[in-house]
Structure formats: C-alpha cells, structure tokens
Design a protein around this motif. Structure first.
Motif, short mmCIF file in Angstrom:
data_model
loop_
_atom_site.label_atom_id
_atom_site.label_comp_id
_atom_site.label_asym_id
_atom_site.label_seq_id
_atom_site.Cartn_x
_atom_site.Cartn_y
_atom_site.Cartn_z
N HIS A 3 84.77 -64.89 33.02
CA HIS A 3 85.71 -65.96 33.33
C HIS A 3 85.04 -67.31 33.06
CE1 HIS A 3 88.48 -67.99 36.56
NE2 HIS A 3 88.76 -68.38 35.33
N ILE A 4 85.67 -68.13 32.21
CA ILE A 4 85.12 -69.42 31.81
C ILE A 4 86.06 -70.54 32.22
CG2 ILE A 4 84.38 -70.84 29.84
CD1 ILE A 4 83.67 -68.27 28.39
N LEU A 5 85.51 -71.60 32.83
CA LEU A 5 86.28 -72.79 33.14
C LEU A 5 86.05 -73.83 32.04
CD1 LEU A 5 85.59 -73.27 36.97
CD2 LEU A 5 87.17 -71.70 35.83
N VAL A 6 87.14 -74.38 31.52
CA VAL A 6 87.07 -75.41 30.48
C VAL A 6 87.62 -76.70 31.06
CG1 VAL A 6 87.88 -76.13 28.20
CG2 VAL A 6 87.28 -73.73 28.61
N VAL A 7 86.77 -77.74 31.07
CA VAL A 7 87.15 -79.00 31.72
C VAL A 7 87.04 -80.13 30.70
CG1 VAL A 7 86.78 -80.49 33.71
CG2 VAL A 7 86.08 -78.07 33.81
N ASP A 8 88.19 -80.70 30.32
CA ASP A 8 88.21 -81.80 29.34
C ASP A 8 89.52 -82.56 29.51
OD1 ASP A 8 88.46 -83.28 26.72
OD2 ASP A 8 86.61 -82.18 26.31
N ASP A 9 89.45 -83.90 29.44
CA ASP A 9 90.67 -84.69 29.64
C ASP A 9 91.56 -84.71 28.41
OD1 ASP A 9 88.53 -86.24 28.50
OD2 ASP A 9 89.81 -87.99 28.68
N GLU A 39 84.96 -77.54 44.16
CA GLU A 39 85.70 -76.62 45.04
C GLU A 39 86.19 -75.40 44.28
OE1 GLU A 39 86.10 -79.82 44.83
OE2 GLU A 39 85.83 -80.68 46.83
N GLU A 40 86.61 -75.59 43.03
CA GLU A 40 87.10 -74.48 42.22
C GLU A 40 85.97 -73.51 41.88
OE1 GLU A 40 90.78 -74.05 40.72
OE2 GLU A 40 90.29 -74.46 42.82
N VAL A 41 84.78 -74.04 41.63
CA VAL A 41 83.64 -73.16 41.34
C VAL A 41 83.31 -72.31 42.57
CG1 VAL A 41 81.17 -73.11 40.81
CG2 VAL A 41 82.67 -74.66 39.56
N ARG A 42 83.36 -72.92 43.74
CA ARG A 42 83.12 -72.15 44.97
C ARG A 42 84.19 -71.08 45.15
NH1 ARG A 42 79.53 -74.62 48.55
NH2 ARG A 42 79.08 -76.83 48.19
N ARG A 43 85.44 -71.44 44.85
CA ARG A 43 86.56 -70.51 45.09
C ARG A 43 86.59 -69.37 44.07
NH1 ARG A 43 91.99 -69.98 43.49
NH2 ARG A 43 91.80 -71.70 42.00
N LEU A 44 86.36 -69.68 42.79
CA LEU A 44 86.56 -68.71 41.73
C LEU A 44 85.30 -67.96 41.31
CD1 LEU A 44 88.89 -70.87 39.44
CD2 LEU A 44 89.58 -69.02 40.98
N SER A 45 84.13 -68.53 41.59
CA SER A 45 82.86 -67.94 41.13
C SER A 45 82.92 -67.54 39.66
CB SER A 45 82.50 -66.73 41.99
OG SER A 45 82.25 -67.10 43.32
N PRO A 46 83.20 -68.50 38.76
CA PRO A 46 83.31 -68.18 37.33
C PRO A 46 81.95 -67.83 36.74
CG PRO A 46 83.33 -70.54 37.64
CD PRO A 46 83.35 -69.94 39.02
N ASP A 47 81.95 -67.42 35.47
CA ASP A 47 80.72 -67.01 34.81
C ASP A 47 80.10 -68.11 33.97
OD1 ASP A 47 80.65 -64.02 35.45
OD2 ASP A 47 82.67 -64.26 34.65
N LEU A 48 80.89 -69.12 33.59
CA LEU A 48 80.38 -70.21 32.76
C LEU A 48 81.37 -71.38 32.81
CD1 LEU A 48 78.60 -69.93 29.35
CD2 LEU A 48 80.60 -71.42 29.50
N ILE A 49 80.85 -72.60 32.60
CA ILE A 49 81.70 -73.79 32.56
C ILE A 49 81.44 -74.55 31.27
CG2 ILE A 49 82.35 -75.96 33.70
CD1 ILE A 49 81.12 -74.85 36.28
N VAL A 50 82.51 -74.92 30.58
CA VAL A 50 82.44 -75.86 29.46
C VAL A 50 82.93 -77.18 30.01
CG1 VAL A 50 83.23 -76.44 27.14
CG2 VAL A 50 82.84 -74.04 27.75
#
Length: 223
Positions: A3-9, A39-50
């Motif tokens: 699971h990867i979180l992608v954060v970009d405006d 807070e989302e990282v704490r809640r979801l425990s993803p595997d990587l963040i971009v």
C-alpha cells in the motif's frame, strides 16, 4: 499487496503516479496535501509514501520529520526544487530517495521496487513489521507506533516467534518448544496466560494487531 500513499498538490501528477503504480500491482491512496498525513500514516500503516515537498499549507520536509518520530516507513520525496542542498536535506531528514520534477513515472516505479527489494533482502531476524508493530531483534524492542510495548522476556520471545510465523496457526506445544524448550514439563496453559497478557498490553496501546485463537489448537497472528 503493498500500500503506497501518494501526496502531491498537482492532481495530474497524482493521477499519473497512481496509474503507473496500480499497473505495477500496488494499492494506492492519494492526497492533495499533507495536512493530515501523519494521522493517516498512523491509521493506515502503509508500506511507502511518495511525498511532494512544496505544497500549500504543508511542507513535506516537516511532515517527514514528524513521521520519523514513530515510523521507518520508506519515503520518496518528489520536488520541483533540484538544488543539491534540498536533496541532501531531504535525505538527512530520513527520506529514502529523491526525485526532481519533471520525472519519469517509470523511473519512480523502478525506485519503489528497488526500495521494497532492499527491504525484503534484510535479514529476517533484524526487523519484523506487522501492521503497526515493529520488532527490532537487535535492540530486543517492540514498538507500537511511537510507543514502546513493555514485555517480560517470555512475552517478548513469544511475540517474536508468532510474528516470524505470521499467518500460520501455531499449536501450544510448538510455542512451548520454541519459547520454553523441549525439556519444559509445565502445563500448556502457561501459553494461554502469556497470550492473555500480550493481548491486554497491545489493547492498552491501541494496536491494530490481534492474536487470534485457533480453537482446540493454539494461536496465530494475521498480517
């Protein structure tokens, strides 16, 4: 599935990254800013963040510092800033990689795969991560997010054994042989008592990890 979180405006960049990561069999969640990312990282425990660095109302560098207080999740910075100072600063703050915009989404996917490959090649006994639990065998410590799970020696050894054999049902006899030794002549209920104490401690720290009962047999941890 990782699971990867992608954060970009920039929505077009988010959509492009998501398209390529999904095509490579990753689960992706996207965000237009990093306001609630910690807070989302704490809640979801993803595997990587971009993570983009320059965004309205949030700074990726500051967010990285906050995440590093409780998690070693891999972070890849993406930024329009291509100065050597910014790249070095990002890496010093704990990022695992840095890509300057514009970048090839194919290159990003390769870098993501390389990070996961390095993690998978780490000796099994060093770090064990399951949900919001991080076991560091070298330091003999167990962390639940940013908190330490305080255990006795036997509680720690049992937790490690179950974590190393996650998704497998373990009998009470197996647990006794592994944690207490083959010459243990006590009652198998000692396992039940230890599991009960671990469950109570995990619950007190609001951990998402649960030790499941396999009725008439033993216990297991599901990832």
């Amino acid at each position: 599935m990782k699971h990867i979180l992608v954060v970009d405006d920039e929505k077009n960049i988010r959509d492009l990254i998501e398209k390529y990561l999904v095509a490579s069999n990753y689960k992706v969640t996207t965000y237009g800013d990093a306001k609630y990312l910690v807070e989302e990282v704490r809640r979801l425990s993803p595997d990587l963040i971009v993570l983009d660095i320059m965004m309205p109302n949030s700074n990726g560098l500051d967010v990285c510092k906050e995440i590093r207080k409780f998690s070693e999740i891999p972070i890849i910075f993406v930024s329009a800033k291509d100065e050597e100072f910014d790249r070095i600063l990002g890496l010093e703050l704990g990022a695992d990689d840095y890509l300057s915009k514009p970048f090839s989404p194919r290159e990003l996917v390769v870098r993501v795969k390389n990070i996961f490959r390095r993690l998978n090649n780490k000796p099994k006994e060093d770090l064990i991560k399951i949900k919001d639990i991080l076991i560091d065998k070298e330091r003999r410590s167990i962390r639940v997010l940013d908190q330490t799970l305080k255990t006795t020696q036997k509680e720690y050894e049992l937790m490690v054994y179950m974590a190393e054999n996650a998704n497998h049902s373990l009998s009470r006899d197996q647990m006794i042989e592994e944690v207490w030794g083959y010459d243990f002549d006590g009652d198998t209920r000692v396992v039940d008592d230890l599991v009960k104490r671990l469950r109570k401690k995990l619950t007190s720290l609001d951990s998402s990890l649960t030790i499941e009962t396999v009725w008439g047999f033993g216990y297991k941890i599901e990832t």
